[in-house]
Design an enzyme around this catalytic site. Structure first.
Site, PDB file in Angstrom:
ATOM      1  N   LYS A  60      -7.444-111.349  53.287  1.00 28.77           N
ATOM      2  CA  LYS A  60      -6.264-111.288  54.144  1.00 28.77           C
ATOM      3  C   LYS A  60      -6.625-111.603  55.595  1.00 28.77           C
ATOM      4  O   LYS A  60      -7.758-111.394  56.009  1.00 28.77           O
ATOM      5  CB  LYS A  60      -5.568-109.927  54.018  1.00 28.77           C
ATOM      6  CG  LYS A  60      -6.123-108.846  54.892  1.00 28.77           C
ATOM      7  CD  LYS A  60      -5.183-107.656  54.958  1.00 28.77           C
ATOM      8  CE  LYS A  60      -5.664-106.674  56.017  1.00 28.77           C
ATOM      9  NZ  LYS A  60      -5.367-107.075  57.388  1.00 28.77           N
ATOM     10  N   LYS A  98      -7.380-108.535  62.065  1.00 29.19           N
ATOM     11  CA  LYS A  98      -7.849-108.471  63.451  1.00 29.19           C
ATOM     12  C   LYS A  98      -9.362-108.408  63.482  1.00 29.19           C
ATOM     13  O   LYS A  98      -9.997-108.913  64.388  1.00 29.19           O
ATOM     14  CB  LYS A  98      -7.343-107.189  64.115  1.00 29.19           C
ATOM     15  CG  LYS A  98      -5.876-107.160  64.372  1.00 29.19           C
ATOM     16  CD  LYS A  98      -5.582-106.022  65.351  1.00 29.19           C
ATOM     17  CE  LYS A  98      -4.310-105.332  64.966  1.00 29.19           C
ATOM     18  NZ  LYS A  98      -4.524-104.267  63.993  1.00 29.19           N
ATOM     19  N   LYS A 110     -14.064-102.199  53.977  1.00 26.79           N
ATOM     20  CA  LYS A 110     -14.532-102.048  55.362  1.00 26.79           C
ATOM     21  C   LYS A 110     -15.914-101.427  55.451  1.00 26.79           C
ATOM     22  O   LYS A 110     -16.676-101.741  56.359  1.00 26.79           O
ATOM     23  CB  LYS A 110     -13.528-101.230  56.189  1.00 26.79           C
ATOM     24  CG  LYS A 110     -12.266-102.017  56.508  1.00 26.79           C
ATOM     25  CD  LYS A 110     -11.517-101.422  57.676  1.00 26.79           C
ATOM     26  CE  LYS A 110     -10.371-102.338  58.066  1.00 26.79           C
ATOM     27  NZ  LYS A 110      -9.536-101.802  59.130  1.00 26.79           N
TER      28      LYS A 110
HETATM   29  P1  ATP Z   1      -7.948-104.388  60.996  1.00 23.50           P
HETATM   30  O1  ATP Z   1      -8.659-105.605  60.492  1.00 23.50           O
HETATM   31  O2  ATP Z   1      -8.565-103.788  62.229  1.00 23.50           O
HETATM   32  O3  ATP Z   1      -7.663-103.367  59.920  1.00 23.50           O
HETATM   33  P2  ATP Z   1      -5.360-105.515  60.614  1.00 23.50           P
HETATM   34  O4  ATP Z   1      -5.251-106.939  60.906  1.00 23.50           O
HETATM   35  O5  ATP Z   1      -5.499-105.126  59.178  1.00 23.50           O
HETATM   36  O6  ATP Z   1      -6.528-104.917  61.505  1.00 23.50           O
HETATM   37  P3  ATP Z   1      -3.684-103.222  61.136  1.00 23.50           P
HETATM   38  O7  ATP Z   1      -3.485-102.715  62.514  1.00 23.50           O
HETATM   39  O8  ATP Z   1      -4.661-102.527  60.247  1.00 23.50           O
HETATM   40  O9  ATP Z   1      -4.089-104.778  61.239  1.00 23.50           O
HETATM   41  O10 ATP Z   1      -2.276-103.297  60.390  1.00 23.50           O
HETATM   42  C1  ATP Z   1      -1.026-103.253  61.082  1.00 23.50           C
HETATM   43  C2  ATP Z   1       0.088-103.660  60.134  1.00 23.50           C
HETATM   44  O11 ATP Z   1      -0.009-105.052  59.824  1.00 23.50           O
HETATM   45  C3  ATP Z   1       0.050-102.937  58.773  1.00 23.50           C
HETATM   46  O12 ATP Z   1       1.375-102.659  58.390  1.00 23.50           O
HETATM   47  C4  ATP Z   1      -0.558-103.948  57.840  1.00 23.50           C
HETATM   48  O13 ATP Z   1      -0.128-103.774  56.493  1.00 23.50           O
HETATM   49  C5  ATP Z   1      -0.012-105.252  58.415  1.00 23.50           C
HETATM   50  N1  ATP Z   1      -0.917-106.363  58.117  1.00 23.50           N
HETATM   51  C6  ATP Z   1      -2.207-106.466  58.479  1.00 23.50           C
HETATM   52  N2  ATP Z   1      -2.731-107.623  58.062  1.00 23.50           N
HETATM   53  C7  ATP Z   1      -1.739-108.269  57.391  1.00 23.50           C
HETATM   54  C8  ATP Z   1      -1.662-109.524  56.719  1.00 23.50           C
HETATM   55  N3  ATP Z   1      -2.712-110.328  56.654  1.00 23.50           N
HETATM   56  N4  ATP Z   1      -0.478-109.871  56.149  1.00 23.50           N
HETATM   57  C9  ATP Z   1       0.607-109.057  56.217  1.00 23.50           C
HETATM   58  N5  ATP Z   1       0.595-107.851  56.839  1.00 23.50           N
HETATM   59  C10 ATP Z   1      -0.562-107.463  57.425  1.00 23.50           C
HETATM   60 MG    MG Z   2      -5.895-103.098  58.657  1.00 20.54          MG
END
Ligand code: ATP
Ligand code: MG
Length: 342
Positions: A201, A204, A118
């Site tokens: 991965k 968001k 990040k």
């Molecule tokens: P950001 O990019 O802002 O970090 P994010 O998509 O990673 O957002 P988070 O809010 O950080 O989402 O994560 C919330 C939950 O979703 C966590 O338990 C994380 O492990 C899970 N998660 C996030 N992305 C994935 C993915 N691509 N596959 C499976 N689980 C995920």
């Molecule tokens: Mg995340």
């Protein structure tokens, strides 16, 4: 020292940093719903203090927090059973986070791959909060003495750090106060990958909306994103080892398996030999079937934002019944005068 018995308690959270997506649902939320049972007390948070480690527009943050709460409930979390709240409204998270900033070591934090990803190349310009993020995450979990933390695979390293912080705190003060939490990383899609790049991965915060399926996407958008998802030219294999070195193909099969509650082997025994031109519409139909009831329920809940705010306020009150005494005991252990009389 005798081993303290901790109440079986689940904690997890997601950031209101954008749209909930299929990765959040399959990797996290769906398992949170499954753990909502008599076996556990369940506590699920919208981690707004984590979201602001990178810039968030205030109006969008407010909207995203409420929408995330709607997403939790629409996915099946019941605010009567689970404690649902936003992190900033339970100040003990940040207070314990400070204590843990003094327990965690710089070297531990520097090894975190999320920090490296990040912060990117320009680490000097990243916020101090982004660097300290995993220590606040340890506090989010340990302020409840949570024993189980269901997350996606990307959070594994942060959960190991949480265990290291608990162990070091317990050792430094000669107590058995914080539990050593168990990560719960389960299902066929613990790491859903970007639809545009099988080595990244789904996130968001990915600037490309085509990289993810949002929980709020309509049927046409979902179908379009899956149709345009990156793949290779070969047909699908009939056995799982035929997915080796084919990250994009593996990702779509994993998603299909998770959405249909089948194993990858079961899916491949049905679809092996098919071209993506045939498989992608099957996947799109399945995704729409599973996600559209959730997205329409989210939209319905968002029509009554004052009800969402009431749920969050009540959740924060219930959370503080747990966090206030644990913070007080922490301060007592650390040696803060006044901690025992408040
Ligand atoms: P950001 O990019 O802002 O970090 P994010 O998509 O990673 O957002 P988070 O809010 O950080 O989402 O994560 C919330 C939950 O979703 C966590 O338990 C994380 O492990 C899970 N998660 C996030 N992305 C994935 C993915 N691509 N596959 C499976 N689980 C995920
Ligand atoms: Mg995340």
């Amino acid at each position: 020292m005798t081993q303290t018995q901790f109440t079986p308690r689940v904690f997890s959270g997601a950031q209101p940093s954008g749209n909930l997506h299929l990765g959040n649902y399959l990797g996290a939320l769906r398992n949170w719903v499954r753990m909502q049972s008599d076996e556990f007390e369940t506590i699920y948070c919208m981690v707004d203090l984590h979201a602001i480690t990178v810039w968030q527009d205030p109006a969008e943050l407010r909207h995203a927090t409420r929408e995330l709460c709607a997403g939790y409930i629409a996915s099946g979390l019941n605010p009567e059973k689970s404690i649902l709240f936003n992190q900033s409204q339970v100040p003990e998270h940040a207070q314990l986070g400070w204590v843990f900033n003094c327990v965690a070591r710089m070297g531990w934090m520097q090894r975190m791959t999320q920090w490296k990803d990040k912060a990117g190349k320009n680490t000097q310009n990243a916020s101090l909060g982004l660097f300290a993020y995993p220590s606040l995450m340890a506090a989010d979990i340990l302020i409840y003495h949570a024993t189980h933390v269901p997350v996606g695979d990307d959070q594994k390293q942060h959960l190991e750090l949480t265990r290291d912080i608990a162990i070091k705190f317990n050792n430094d003060f000669g107590v058995d106060f914080f539990p050593i939490t168990e990560p719960v990383i389960e299902g066929a899609a613990t790491r859903v990958m970007s639809l545009r790049d099988g080595s990244k991965k789904m996130s968001k915060s990915d600037p490309s909306d085509m990289s993810r399926i949002n929980m709020t996407d309509d049927a046409d958008t979902i179908a379009k994103k899956i149709r345009k998802a990156k793949t290779d030219p070969d047909a699908l294999p009939s056995e799982a080892d035929g997915l080796d070195d084919r990250p994009e193909a593996r990702n779509l099969v994993n998603i299909y398996a998770a959405l249909s509650d089948q194993s990858v082997e079961q899916v491949l025994s049905d679809v092996g030999g098919k071209q993506f031109g045939d498989f992608k519409p099957m996947l799109a139909d399945l995704a729409v079937e599973k996600l559209s009831p959730i997205s329409s329920e989210m939209a319905r809940l968002m029509n009554d934002q004052s009800e969402i705010d009431r749920i969050l306020a009540r959740g924060a009150e219930r959370a503080r019944e747990i966090t206030v005494p644990i913070l007080r005991q922490t301060y007592e252990i650390v040696g803060m005068v006044g901690a025992s009389t408040r």
